[in-house]
Design a protein around this motif. Structure first.
Motif, PDB file in Angstrom:
ATOM      1  N   LEU A  80      -0.032   4.629  -7.225  1.00 14.93           N
ATOM      2  CA  LEU A  80      -0.425   4.835  -5.845  1.00 14.93           C
ATOM      3  C   LEU A  80      -1.777   4.188  -5.584  1.00 14.93           C
ATOM      4  CD1 LEU A  80       0.301   8.660  -5.753  1.00 14.93           C
ATOM      5  CD2 LEU A  80       1.690   6.942  -4.595  1.00 14.93           C
ATOM      6  N   ASP A  81      -2.005   3.875  -4.326  1.00 13.96           N
ATOM      7  CA  ASP A  81      -3.345   3.463  -3.927  1.00 13.96           C
ATOM      8  C   ASP A  81      -4.185   4.695  -3.621  1.00 13.96           C
ATOM      9  OD1 ASP A  81      -3.171   0.420  -3.752  1.00 13.96           O
ATOM     10  OD2 ASP A  81      -1.417   1.048  -2.595  1.00 13.96           O
ATOM     11  N   VAL A  82      -3.620   5.625  -2.855  1.00 15.82           N
ATOM     12  CA  VAL A  82      -4.351   6.827  -2.456  1.00 15.82           C
ATOM     13  C   VAL A  82      -3.498   8.055  -2.717  1.00 15.82           C
ATOM     14  CG1 VAL A  82      -5.373   8.091  -0.514  1.00 15.82           C
ATOM     15  CG2 VAL A  82      -5.700   5.620  -0.701  1.00 15.82           C
ATOM     16  N   TYR A  83      -4.119   9.049  -3.320  1.00 11.57           N
ATOM     17  CA  TYR A  83      -3.455  10.320  -3.633  1.00 11.57           C
ATOM     18  C   TYR A  83      -4.269  11.444  -3.012  1.00 11.57           C
ATOM     19  CZ  TYR A  83      -1.779  14.199  -6.626  1.00 11.57           C
ATOM     20  OH  TYR A  83      -1.278  15.379  -7.101  1.00 11.57           O
ATOM     21  N   LYS A  84      -3.710  12.101  -1.988  1.00 12.14           N
ATOM     22  CA  LYS A  84      -4.378  13.259  -1.397  1.00 12.14           C
ATOM     23  C   LYS A  84      -3.985  14.468  -2.236  1.00 12.14           C
ATOM     24  CE  LYS A  84      -3.681  16.349   1.147  1.00 12.14           C
ATOM     25  NZ  LYS A  84      -3.714  17.830   0.895  1.00 12.14           N
ATOM     26  N   LEU A  85      -4.924  14.994  -3.008  1.00  9.31           N
ATOM     27  CA  LEU A  85      -4.607  16.075  -3.937  1.00  9.31           C
ATOM     28  C   LEU A  85      -4.067  17.300  -3.205  1.00  9.31           C
ATOM     29  CD1 LEU A  85      -6.310  14.297  -5.906  1.00  9.31           C
ATOM     30  CD2 LEU A  85      -7.008  16.426  -6.982  1.00  9.31           C
ATOM     31  N   PRO A  86      -3.150  18.036  -3.840  1.00  8.04           N
ATOM     32  CA  PRO A  86      -2.568  19.214  -3.196  1.00  8.04           C
ATOM     33  C   PRO A  86      -3.574  20.349  -3.029  1.00  8.04           C
ATOM     34  CG  PRO A  86      -1.242  18.485  -5.078  1.00  8.04           C
ATOM     35  CD  PRO A  86      -2.548  17.769  -5.151  1.00  8.04           C
ATOM     36  N   HIS A  87      -3.346  21.142  -2.014  1.00  6.63           N
ATOM     37  CA  HIS A  87      -3.982  22.454  -1.838  1.00  6.63           C
ATOM     38  C   HIS A  87      -5.497  22.409  -1.961  1.00  6.63           C
ATOM     39  CE1 HIS A  87      -3.136  27.037  -2.426  1.00  6.63           C
ATOM     40  NE2 HIS A  87      -3.905  26.780  -1.381  1.00  6.63           N
ATOM     41  N   HIS A  88      -6.117  21.395  -1.341  1.00  8.52           N
ATOM     42  CA  HIS A  88      -7.577  21.334  -1.224  1.00  8.52           C
ATOM     43  C   HIS A  88      -8.292  21.299  -2.579  1.00  8.52           C
ATOM     44  CE1 HIS A  88      -6.331  22.529   2.761  1.00  8.52           C
ATOM     45  NE2 HIS A  88      -5.806  23.612   2.243  1.00  8.52           N
ATOM     46  N   GLY A  89      -7.556  20.841  -3.603  1.00  7.94           N
ATOM     47  CA  GLY A  89      -8.158  20.806  -4.935  1.00  7.94           C
ATOM     48  C   GLY A  89      -7.999  22.093  -5.708  1.00  7.94           C
ATOM     49  N   PHE A 105       0.828  -1.212   0.000  1.00  9.57           N
ATOM     50  CA  PHE A 105       0.000   0.000   0.000  1.00  9.57           C
ATOM     51  C   PHE A 105       0.861   1.260   0.000  1.00  9.57           C
ATOM     52  CE2 PHE A 105      -2.042   3.453   2.334  1.00  9.57           C
ATOM     53  CZ  PHE A 105      -3.264   3.564   1.684  1.00  9.57           C
ATOM     54  N   LYS A 106       0.453   2.251  -0.834  1.00  9.92           N
ATOM     55  CA  LYS A 106       1.157   3.530  -0.878  1.00  9.92           C
ATOM     56  C   LYS A 106       0.152   4.677  -0.945  1.00  9.92           C
ATOM     57  CE  LYS A 106       5.522   2.211  -3.078  1.00  9.92           C
ATOM     58  NZ  LYS A 106       6.414   2.463  -4.247  1.00  9.92           N
ATOM     59  N   ALA A 107       0.380   5.711  -0.126  1.00 13.27           N
ATOM     60  CA  ALA A 107      -0.453   6.913  -0.148  1.00 13.27           C
ATOM     61  C   ALA A 107       0.457   8.133  -0.213  1.00 13.27           C
ATOM     62  CB  ALA A 107      -1.339   6.978   1.088  1.00 13.27           C
ATOM     63  N   LEU A 108       0.092   9.083  -1.068  1.00  9.85           N
ATOM     64  CA  LEU A 108       0.888  10.300  -1.262  1.00  9.85           C
ATOM     65  C   LEU A 108       0.181  11.491  -0.633  1.00  9.85           C
ATOM     66  CD1 LEU A 108       3.143  12.016  -2.590  1.00  9.85           C
ATOM     67  CD2 LEU A 108       1.797  11.993  -4.696  1.00  9.85           C
ATOM     68  N   VAL A 113      -8.412   2.225   5.338  1.00  6.45           N
ATOM     69  CA  VAL A 113      -7.928   1.114   6.163  1.00  6.45           C
ATOM     70  C   VAL A 113      -7.224   0.117   5.250  1.00  6.45           C
ATOM     71  CG1 VAL A 113      -8.567  -0.760   7.733  1.00  6.45           C
ATOM     72  CG2 VAL A 113      -9.836   1.414   7.783  1.00  6.45           C
ATOM     73  N   THR A 114      -6.014  -0.317   5.646  1.00  5.21           N
ATOM     74  CA  THR A 114      -5.267  -1.268   4.814  1.00  5.21           C
ATOM     75  C   THR A 114      -4.566  -2.299   5.680  1.00  5.21           C
ATOM     76  OG1 THR A 114      -3.535  -1.503   3.125  1.00  5.21           O
ATOM     77  CG2 THR A 114      -3.205   0.212   4.772  1.00  5.21           C
ATOM     78  N   ASP A 115      -4.399  -3.497   5.118  1.00  8.09           N
ATOM     79  CA  ASP A 115      -3.602  -4.538   5.758  1.00  8.09           C
ATOM     80  C   ASP A 115      -2.261  -4.721   5.051  1.00  8.09           C
ATOM     81  OD1 ASP A 115      -4.326  -5.739   3.399  1.00  8.09           O
ATOM     82  OD2 ASP A 115      -5.372  -7.449   4.316  1.00  8.09           O
ATOM     83  N   GLY A 116      -1.964  -3.803   4.114  1.00  5.51           N
ATOM     84  CA  GLY A 116      -0.731  -3.898   3.352  1.00  5.51           C
ATOM     85  C   GLY A 116      -0.900  -4.602   2.024  1.00  5.51           C
ATOM     86  N   GLU A 117      -2.018  -5.277   1.863  1.00  3.02           N
ATOM     87  CA  GLU A 117      -2.330  -5.961   0.612  1.00  3.02           C
ATOM     88  C   GLU A 117      -3.505  -5.271  -0.083  1.00  3.02           C
ATOM     89  OE1 GLU A 117      -0.912  -8.566  -0.918  1.00  3.02           O
ATOM     90  OE2 GLU A 117       0.681  -8.807   0.577  1.00  3.02           O
ATOM     91  N   LYS A 118      -4.606  -5.132   0.625  1.00  3.79           N
ATOM     92  CA  LYS A 118      -5.795  -4.486   0.123  1.00  3.79           C
ATOM     93  C   LYS A 118      -6.115  -3.282   0.989  1.00  3.79           C
ATOM     94  CE  LYS A 118      -7.723  -8.866  -1.546  1.00  3.79           C
ATOM     95  NZ  LYS A 118      -8.876  -9.799  -1.447  1.00  3.79           N
ATOM     96  N   PHE A 119      -6.995  -2.405   0.493  1.00  2.00           N
ATOM     97  CA  PHE A 119      -7.427  -1.287   1.321  1.00  2.00           C
ATOM     98  C   PHE A 119      -8.912  -1.036   1.086  1.00  2.00           C
ATOM     99  CE2 PHE A 119      -6.529   0.846  -2.650  1.00  2.00           C
ATOM    100  CZ  PHE A 119      -7.425   1.916  -2.712  1.00  2.00           C
ATOM    101  N   SER A 120      -9.534  -0.419   2.076  1.00  6.39           N
ATOM    102  CA  SER A 120     -10.935  -0.053   1.967  1.00  6.39           C
ATOM    103  C   SER A 120     -11.090   1.380   2.463  1.00  6.39           C
ATOM    104  CB  SER A 120     -11.824  -0.997   2.786  1.00  6.39           C
ATOM    105  OG  SER A 120     -11.469  -0.930   4.160  1.00  6.39           O
TER     106      SER A 120
END
Length: 222
Positions: free
Chosen positions: A146-155, A123-126, A213-220
């Motif tokens: 990436l799995d999750v990308y938090k966009l910069p500067h509130h969009g 799992f990777k989140a930026l 939530v992630t276990d390192g393999e999947k995320f929800s």
């Protein structure tokens, strides 16, 4: 954010008796990114407080600095190449700012935002604060999935250009912005680019808290 709502968030995700936070990251010194830390510092024991090396003349920045000093909180400026690995295998790598950039300097505090990847297993989140898109284009010029990308500067449109999603390939993008905010975030251009690239995205102004939530393999996501 510019208030104490972070305390409600922490209390809903941590046991009421747990008042210790191992790691805290302030992306940069703008009030909408650090004000909540005043309340966290007053209510919790922080074992490591991390921020990019950029001063601010604001009252809230001075208050937070004083609280860190009064409570003797371990404090560190982060630069590209710094990382933390936790006992459970979570790793947090910092890609920006570089020490060279800090020496050159800029009047734009957003350009000092920490750009970090949190990884756990596969799992990777930026996370990238309010970083401008040219910074991200440079860091990830070779591309990254990436799995999750938090966009910069509130969009804001400063965090997105027409090529960024050719480099950054997220399974889910998250836009953190207040409901009916006065800046009009997320910008229509950002939403348009997400749709053009057929990317799934979620917005806090529509959904409220977003938990991954992630276990390192999947995320929800809830």
């Amino acid at each position: 954010g510019p208030g104490s709502s972070i305390l409600d968030c922490l209390s809903s995700h941590m046991p009421f008796w747990d008042k210790e936070i191992e790691l805290a990251f302030a992306t940069h010194p703008d009030a909408d990114h650090i004000t909540g830390f005043k309340y966290v510092l007053e209510s919790y024991t922080i074992k490591s407080f991390n921020i990019s090396e950029k001063e601010s003349s604001t009252r809230i920045f001075a208050q937070i600095k004083n609280l860190i000093k009064e409570k003797n909180v371990p404090f560190k400026f982060l630069y590209a190449g710094d990382s933390y690995t936790l006992p459970d295998g979570v790793r947090i790598d910092t890609f920006w700012p570089t020490q060279e950039f800090v020496k050159i300097g800029s009047d734009n505090t957003n350009r000092y935002s920490l750009v970090q990847i949190m990884s756990f297993g596969k799992f990777k989140a930026l996370f990238n604060g309010d970083a401008d898109v040219d910074i991200l284009d440079n860091i990830f010029s070779s591309g990254i999935s990436l799995d999750v990308y938090k966009l910069p500067h509130h969009g804001s449109k400063t965090g997105i250009d027409s090529t960024i999603f050719n480099l950054i390939h997220p399974a889910v993008s998250i836009i953190s912005s207040g409901k009916n905010n006065r800046y009009g975030h997320p910008h229509p251009l950002v939403v348009s680019e997400l749709k053009k690239h057929n990317l799934k995205y979620l917005r806090t102004d529509e959904l409220g808290d977003i938990e991954v939530v992630t276990d390192g393999e999947k995320f929800s996501i809830t």
